[in-house]
Design an enzyme around this catalytic site. Structure first.
Site, PDB file in Angstrom:
ATOM      1  N   GLU A 134      -6.377  -9.154   3.698  1.00 30.44           N
ATOM      2  CA  GLU A 134      -5.523  -8.470   4.682  1.00 30.44           C
ATOM      3  C   GLU A 134      -5.537  -9.325   5.933  1.00 30.44           C
ATOM      4  O   GLU A 134      -6.608  -9.568   6.509  1.00 30.44           O
ATOM      5  CB  GLU A 134      -6.057  -7.067   5.025  1.00 30.44           C
ATOM      6  N   GLU A 182     -12.617  -1.940   2.304  1.00 29.31           N
ATOM      7  CA  GLU A 182     -13.234  -1.691   3.621  1.00 29.31           C
ATOM      8  C   GLU A 182     -14.282  -0.578   3.562  1.00 29.31           C
ATOM      9  O   GLU A 182     -14.226   0.382   4.353  1.00 29.31           O
ATOM     10  CB  GLU A 182     -12.149  -1.366   4.657  1.00 29.31           C
ATOM     11  N   GLU A 227       0.858  -1.194   0.000  1.00 33.17           N
ATOM     12  CA  GLU A 227       0.000   0.000   0.000  1.00 33.17           C
ATOM     13  C   GLU A 227       0.889   1.238   0.000  1.00 33.17           C
ATOM     14  O   GLU A 227       2.004   1.220   0.552  1.00 33.17           O
ATOM     15  CB  GLU A 227      -0.893  -0.013   1.261  1.00 33.17           C
ATOM     16  N   GLN A 265       1.532  -6.193   5.807  1.00 28.51           N
ATOM     17  CA  GLN A 265       1.867  -5.944   4.421  1.00 28.51           C
ATOM     18  C   GLN A 265       3.246  -6.526   4.139  1.00 28.51           C
ATOM     19  O   GLN A 265       3.783  -7.237   4.994  1.00 28.51           O
ATOM     20  CB  GLN A 265       1.801  -4.445   4.149  1.00 28.51           C
ATOM     21  N   ASN A 322      -6.661   1.571   2.732  1.00 31.51           N
ATOM     22  CA  ASN A 322      -7.375   2.836   2.899  1.00 31.51           C
ATOM     23  C   ASN A 322      -6.937   3.860   1.843  1.00 31.51           C
ATOM     24  O   ASN A 322      -7.728   4.708   1.427  1.00 31.51           O
ATOM     25  CB  ASN A 322      -7.109   3.405   4.292  1.00 31.51           C
TER      26      ASN A 322
HETATM   27  O1  AHR Z   1      -3.042  -2.604   6.358  1.00 30.94           O
HETATM   28  C1  AHR Z   1      -3.298  -1.393   7.016  1.00 30.94           C
HETATM   29  C2  AHR Z   1      -4.727  -0.918   6.851  1.00 30.94           C
HETATM   30  O2  AHR Z   1      -5.595  -1.768   7.554  1.00 30.94           O
HETATM   31  C3  AHR Z   1      -5.276  -0.907   5.449  1.00 30.94           C
HETATM   32  O3  AHR Z   1      -4.978   0.259   4.751  1.00 30.94           O
HETATM   33  C4  AHR Z   1      -6.759  -1.000   5.678  1.00 30.94           C
HETATM   34  O4  AHR Z   1      -7.440  -1.608   4.612  1.00 30.94           O
HETATM   35  C5  AHR Z   1      -6.887  -1.733   6.989  1.00 30.94           C
HETATM   36  O5  AHR Z   1      -7.761  -1.100   7.858  1.00 30.94           O
END
Ligand code: AHR
Length: 511
Positions: free
Chosen positions: A292, A173, A27, A350, A72
């Site tokens: 995730e 989300e 991300e 991640q 996000n």
């Molecule tokens: O991985 C961190 C964040 O966690 C991501 O941006 C979001 O999708 C989740 O709330």
């Protein structure tokens, strides 16, 4: 010593693992992209600015698919900002993580990085501030050969070959109040359906993921999935699940039990999805994209999640994982593998620095977090046919009184059935466990190799100066005693055993 038994029979299988189970996530957040995978000027950077020290670790890890660009972040992202001449790309104040986004890295850089890392891209479209038409446009830019305005633009940007992205997430989300452009289930379901319709008309063979709840603890959990799937059932293949595991205070047992919620979560979403199918008398099965998942609790509260002053690539969400975290991580990973009949994609959130498998210093070194190893072992050795094992072992009690098994395990027939990989997490912190394998319809001829990861200090971490404090070593041994394979699993450990295997009938006819 505590005792346990595992019964295995190759006639009883869960299913085959999809390679996409061993995925991760990049991300535009903190130092995941900038200072993580991409750092022009780093001593190891190639001509495109990709750090080769990180690239080598990514290849070693065996990641198969990477989700991008968020998270996000995607819900406020204009993909057009990240393509074309780099010096003309806009700088923006980014509202998901309160950072400055330079847009020096964008879609084409990501595709090029994926090709070099030899993995599949999984793209997310922005359904927060944007809609169906922009989703269709991004698909056209990425995947159409040429001869249309946006595919020709990609040619002009120096990328004549289409990127061929198959797997697309319809937003991120969208139920969450923290999401840019959050929606109700009906609003999101309608938008996801229309976006999917346009994208699929443009390219029928893409695979689409609708957003499930942002976590199992949301007030609208399960009802959100039901409404979204009522809207999108005919146009999507997957629903997403997101799960982060937390330790509260010093409650290690409760922390261990967090991994078991993964199984419950999967069962619940399968029930909802199949309920929607039942109402339609449909034989279609919606599959699960657990896109995730990870341990995440030290850098999760609002105060540590952002830094003031709109910094570029701030060091946020840089969780330093411990041996204890690796146990929870390993147990969750084995649960995903054991549900490979319905979980067809999964992404560790991640990849680098941000709750990452890999850590880096900007301008400096890169190293493996303890959670790197269970992931690597699984991507190396868990691709194959998962056996439906029967496990009997001791239990521990969480503070709510619920009982959980000491052992979490998975058994996978790999190499076309020629080898069996057995993975175990021993959550008994006090005692080794003597594990007996009861085999039906198969022989394990010899132990090929084994690995174990443990530490006297469950809080041990890996750092730039001490990068190998927590790592697996060879062993433990496995031996045939009283006609059965017996393995000793050390307390608080992650272990893997690889055996050469043979179906019992083949054994009889070969001798
Ligand atoms: O991985 C961190 C964040 O966690 C991501 O941006 C979001 O999708 C989740 O709330």
């Amino acid at each position: 010593m505590a005792k346990a038994t595992i019964i295995l029979d190759p006639a009883f299988v869960v299913g085959k693992t999809d390679p996409r189970l061993f995925g991760s996530f990049v991300e535009h957040l903190g130092r995941c992209v900038y200072g993580g995978i991409f750092e022009p000027g780093h001593p190891t950077a190639d001509t495109e600015g990709f750090r080769q020290d990180v690239m080598e670790l990514v290849r070693e890890l065996g990641v198969t698919v990477v989700r991008y660009p968020g998270g996000n972040f995607v819900s406020g992202y204009n993909w057009e900002d990240g393509v074309g001449p780099v010096d003309q790309r806009p700088r923006r104040r980014e509202l998901a993580w309160f950072s400055t986004e330079t847009n020096a890295f964008g879609t084409n850089e990501f595709m090029s990085w994926c090709a070099k890392a030899r993995l599949e891209p999984m793209m997310a479209v922005n359904l927060g501030t944007r809609g169906a038409d922009e989703a269709r446009e991004l698909l056209e830019y990425c995947n159409v050969e040429g001869g249309t305005a946006l595919s020709d633009l990609r040619h002009q940007h120096g990328h004549p070959s289409p990127h061929g992205v198959k797997l697309w997430c319809l937003g991120n989300e969208m139920d969450a109040p923290w999401q840019i452009g959050a929606k109700t289930a009906v609003e999101y379901g309608t938008l996801a359906r229309e976006s999917a319709k346009l994208m699929r008309w443009l390219q029928p063979d893409i695979e689409l993921v609708a957003c499930g709840s942002s976590s199992r603890s949301m007030a609208t959990f399960a009802e959100w999935e039901r409404v979204v799937l009522e809207e999108t059932f005919d146009v999507v293949e997957y629903i997403s699940l997101h799960g982060y595991f937390s330790k509260h205070g010093d409650k290690s047992r409760d922390f261990m039990a967090e991994a078991d919620l993964v199984g419950r979560y999967i069962d619940e979403i399968v029930a909802v999805a199949d309920g929607v199918a039942a109402r339609r008398r449909s034989s279609k099965r919606i599959m699960l994209s657990f896109d995730e998942w990870n341990v995440w609790y030290r850098t999760r509260d609002r105060a540590t999640r952002t830094k003031p002053g709109w910094p570029e690539a701030p060091a946020i969400l840089e969780e330093l994982f411990t041996m204890e975290d690796a146990l929870v991580f390993g147990a969750a990973l084995l649960t995903l593998i054991n549900r490979c009949d319905r979980v067809k994609a999964a992404c560790v959130a991640q990849l680098v620095n941000v709750i990452g498998l890999i850590m880096t210093e900007t301008g400096g070194r890169a190293w493996r977090q303890p959670i790197f190893y269970p992931f690597k072992h699984a991507s190396d050795w868990a691709q194959g046919t998962v056996l439906d094992m029967r496990l009997t072992c001791g239990t521990f009690t969480a503070s709510n009184g619920d009982q959980f098994p000491d052992i979490v395990s998975a058994a996978v027939l790999a190499d076309g059935g020629k080898s069996l990989s057995l993975f175990c997490v021993n959550r008994n912190f006090d005692q080794p466990i003597d594990l007996v394998l009861s085999l039906r319809g198969m022989e394990l001829r010899k132990l090929l190799e084994s690995r174990v990861m443990r530490s006297e200090d469950l809080n041990a971490t890996n750092t730039a100066d001490d990068p190998e404090r927590v790592k697996p070593v060879r062993g433990p041994n496995a031996a045939i005693r009283d006609g059965a394979w017996q393995l000793t699993i050390p307390p608080a450990s992650w272990s893997v055993f690889r055996f050469s295997s043979l179906p019992r009938s083949a054994e009889a006819s070969s001798t």
